[in-house]
Design a protein around this motif. Structure first.
Motif, PDB file in Angstrom:
ATOM      1  N   LYS A  43       0.822  -1.214   0.000  1.00 38.63           N
ATOM      2  CA  LYS A  43       0.000   0.000   0.000  1.00 38.63           C
ATOM      3  C   LYS A  43       0.858   1.267   0.000  1.00 38.63           C
ATOM      4  CE  LYS A  43      -3.835   2.032   2.586  1.00 38.63           C
ATOM      5  NZ  LYS A  43      -4.716   1.852   3.747  1.00 38.63           N
ATOM      6  N   ILE A  44       1.925   1.259   0.769  1.00 38.12           N
ATOM      7  CA  ILE A  44       2.792   2.438   0.861  1.00 38.12           C
ATOM      8  C   ILE A  44       3.467   2.718  -0.470  1.00 38.12           C
ATOM      9  CG2 ILE A  44       4.894   3.335   1.944  1.00 38.12           C
ATOM     10  CD1 ILE A  44       3.965   1.748   4.481  1.00 38.12           C
ATOM     11  N   LEU A  45       4.008   1.691  -1.111  1.00 43.18           N
ATOM     12  CA  LEU A  45       4.668   1.888  -2.407  1.00 43.18           C
ATOM     13  C   LEU A  45       3.668   2.328  -3.470  1.00 43.18           C
ATOM     14  CD1 LEU A  45       7.257  -1.014  -2.590  1.00 43.18           C
ATOM     15  CD2 LEU A  45       7.666   1.397  -2.138  1.00 43.18           C
ATOM     16  N   LYS A  46       2.488   1.777  -3.420  1.00 38.13           N
ATOM     17  CA  LYS A  46       1.470   2.173  -4.395  1.00 38.13           C
ATOM     18  C   LYS A  46       1.085   3.643  -4.221  1.00 38.13           C
ATOM     19  CE  LYS A  46      -0.439  -2.432  -5.083  1.00 38.13           C
ATOM     20  NZ  LYS A  46      -1.560  -3.334  -4.853  1.00 38.13           N
ATOM     21  N   ARG A  47       1.132   4.144  -2.999  1.00 33.20           N
ATOM     22  CA  ARG A  47       0.778   5.532  -2.714  1.00 33.20           C
ATOM     23  C   ARG A  47       1.812   6.514  -3.277  1.00 33.20           C
ATOM     24  NH1 ARG A  47       0.441   5.973   3.129  1.00 33.20           N
ATOM     25  NH2 ARG A  47      -1.308   4.589   2.881  1.00 33.20           N
ATOM     26  N   VAL A  48       3.093   6.115  -3.298  1.00 36.09           N
ATOM     27  CA  VAL A  48       4.147   7.034  -3.758  1.00 36.09           C
ATOM     28  C   VAL A  48       4.619   6.737  -5.172  1.00 36.09           C
ATOM     29  CG1 VAL A  48       4.941   7.578  -1.429  1.00 36.09           C
ATOM     30  CG2 VAL A  48       6.002   5.688  -2.686  1.00 36.09           C
ATOM     31  N   ALA A  49       4.070   5.710  -5.801  1.00 32.68           N
ATOM     32  CA  ALA A  49       4.490   5.352  -7.167  1.00 32.68           C
ATOM     33  C   ALA A  49       4.261   6.518  -8.125  1.00 32.68           C
ATOM     34  CB  ALA A  49       3.730   4.123  -7.641  1.00 32.68           C
ATOM     35  N   GLY A  50       5.261   6.764  -8.956  1.00 28.35           N
ATOM     36  CA  GLY A  50       5.174   7.843  -9.924  1.00 28.35           C
ATOM     37  C   GLY A  50       5.544   9.202  -9.352  1.00 28.35           C
ATOM     38  N   LYS A  51       6.009   9.231  -8.112  1.00 25.31           N
ATOM     39  CA  LYS A  51       6.285  10.505  -7.430  1.00 25.31           C
ATOM     40  C   LYS A  51       7.691  10.523  -6.831  1.00 25.31           C
ATOM     41  CE  LYS A  51       1.473  10.715  -5.949  1.00 25.31           C
ATOM     42  NZ  LYS A  51       0.590  10.593  -4.802  1.00 25.31           N
ATOM     43  N   ASP A  52       8.068  11.709  -6.371  1.00 28.48           N
ATOM     44  CA  ASP A  52       9.294  11.854  -5.602  1.00 28.48           C
ATOM     45  C   ASP A  52       8.980  11.404  -4.179  1.00 28.48           C
ATOM     46  OD1 ASP A  52      11.502  12.660  -4.074  1.00 28.48           O
ATOM     47  OD2 ASP A  52      11.848  14.421  -5.333  1.00 28.48           O
ATOM     48  N   ALA A  53       9.569  10.286  -3.778  1.00 23.73           N
ATOM     49  CA  ALA A  53       9.301   9.701  -2.468  1.00 23.73           C
ATOM     50  C   ALA A  53      10.438   9.955  -1.484  1.00 23.73           C
ATOM     51  CB  ALA A  53       9.061   8.202  -2.623  1.00 23.73           C
ATOM     52  N   THR A  54      11.294  10.907  -1.793  1.00 25.79           N
ATOM     53  CA  THR A  54      12.473  11.161  -0.967  1.00 25.79           C
ATOM     54  C   THR A  54      12.112  11.421   0.496  1.00 25.79           C
ATOM     55  OG1 THR A  54      13.663  12.055  -2.872  1.00 25.79           O
ATOM     56  CG2 THR A  54      14.521  12.607  -0.692  1.00 25.79           C
ATOM     57  N   LYS A  55      11.195  12.335   0.723  1.00 26.68           N
ATOM     58  CA  LYS A  55      10.821  12.690   2.098  1.00 26.68           C
ATOM     59  C   LYS A  55      10.280  11.480   2.856  1.00 26.68           C
ATOM     60  CE  LYS A  55       8.080  16.053   4.662  1.00 26.68           C
ATOM     61  NZ  LYS A  55       7.167  17.196   4.557  1.00 26.68           N
ATOM     62  N   GLN A  56       9.385  10.734   2.231  1.00 27.92           N
ATOM     63  CA  GLN A  56       8.796   9.560   2.872  1.00 27.92           C
ATOM     64  C   GLN A  56       9.851   8.479   3.105  1.00 27.92           C
ATOM     65  OE1 GLN A  56       7.634  11.172   0.224  1.00 27.92           O
ATOM     66  NE2 GLN A  56       5.410  11.200   0.168  1.00 27.92           N
ATOM     67  N   PHE A  57      10.744   8.294   2.128  1.00 31.27           N
ATOM     68  CA  PHE A  57      11.770   7.264   2.249  1.00 31.27           C
ATOM     69  C   PHE A  57      12.658   7.524   3.465  1.00 31.27           C
ATOM     70  CE2 PHE A  57      15.931   5.435   1.637  1.00 31.27           C
ATOM     71  CZ  PHE A  57      15.623   4.136   1.272  1.00 31.27           C
ATOM     72  N   TRP A  58      13.204   8.733   3.556  1.00 35.91           N
ATOM     73  CA  TRP A  58      14.143   9.037   4.637  1.00 35.91           C
ATOM     74  C   TRP A  58      13.461   9.115   6.004  1.00 35.91           C
ATOM     75  CZ3 TRP A  58      18.601   7.464   3.675  1.00 35.91           C
ATOM     76  CH2 TRP A  58      19.184   7.614   2.417  1.00 35.91           C
ATOM     77  N   LYS A  59      12.168   9.299   6.022  1.00 35.61           N
ATOM     78  CA  LYS A  59      11.442   9.313   7.291  1.00 35.61           C
ATOM     79  C   LYS A  59      11.476   7.930   7.952  1.00 35.61           C
ATOM     80  CE  LYS A  59       6.975  10.581   9.269  1.00 35.61           C
ATOM     81  NZ  LYS A  59       5.629  11.106   8.987  1.00 35.61           N
ATOM     82  N   TYR A  60      11.490   6.866   7.134  1.00 32.10           N
ATOM     83  CA  TYR A  60      11.390   5.504   7.662  1.00 32.10           C
ATOM     84  C   TYR A  60      12.617   4.627   7.418  1.00 32.10           C
ATOM     85  CZ  TYR A  60       6.512   6.783   8.156  1.00 32.10           C
ATOM     86  OH  TYR A  60       5.350   7.419   8.516  1.00 32.10           O
ATOM     87  N   HIS A  61      13.568   5.093   6.616  1.00 35.30           N
ATOM     88  CA  HIS A  61      14.725   4.259   6.267  1.00 35.30           C
ATOM     89  C   HIS A  61      16.030   5.001   6.521  1.00 35.30           C
ATOM     90  CE1 HIS A  61      11.338   3.058   3.652  1.00 35.30           C
ATOM     91  NE2 HIS A  61      11.757   1.840   3.883  1.00 35.30           N
ATOM     92  N   ASN A  62      17.120   4.218   6.613  1.00 39.38           N
ATOM     93  CA  ASN A  62      18.441   4.827   6.694  1.00 39.38           C
ATOM     94  C   ASN A  62      19.228   4.479   5.426  1.00 39.38           C
ATOM     95  OD1 ASN A  62      19.729   2.260   7.010  1.00 39.38           O
ATOM     96  ND2 ASN A  62      19.278   2.313   9.190  1.00 39.38           N
ATOM     97  N   GLU A  63      20.439   4.969   5.349  1.00 36.76           N
ATOM     98  CA  GLU A  63      21.256   4.796   4.145  1.00 36.76           C
ATOM     99  C   GLU A  63      21.526   3.326   3.819  1.00 36.76           C
ATOM    100  OE1 GLU A  63      25.502   6.429   2.402  1.00 36.76           O
ATOM    101  OE2 GLU A  63      24.708   7.260   4.260  1.00 36.76           O
ATOM    102  N   ASN A  64      21.587   2.476   4.828  1.00 36.14           N
ATOM    103  CA  ASN A  64      21.850   1.055   4.595  1.00 36.14           C
ATOM    104  C   ASN A  64      20.757   0.400   3.754  1.00 36.14           C
ATOM    105  OD1 ASN A  64      24.273   1.082   6.012  1.00 36.14           O
ATOM    106  ND2 ASN A  64      23.239   0.676   7.958  1.00 36.14           N
TER     107      ASN A  64
END
Length: 84
Positions: A43-64
């Protein structure tokens, strides 16, 4: 050499049928085959598909996380467009 994408081109890839692309830090990732594997759910990936997901990505993930999947999912980068 990786492919360059316009933001408008990435925006057309927002469904499983068209392929699901996201942008993170100006790089383009094809997450179509990763949707079912995503620990946070499809559901999360479907919500950001086709968009810049940078903000959402870094909110929940680290560089690894990015390093772990970049080789498999990265397909190019966003082409800089002239600003008028």
């Amino acid at each position: 050499m990786s492919k360059e994408f316009k933001v408008s081109e990435v925006a057309t890839h927002k469904t499983l049928d068209d392929g699901m692309y996201i942008i993170v830090d100006s790089d383009v990732y094809d997450v179509t085959g990763f949707v079912d594997e995503h620990p946070g759910g499809a559901k999360i990936l479907k919500r950001v598909a086709g968009k810049d997901a940078t903000k959402q990505f870094w909110k929940y993930h680290n560089e690894n996380v990015l390093k772990k999947y970049a080789e498999r999912l990265k397909i190019g980068a966003v082409k800089e467009e002239a600003k008028l």
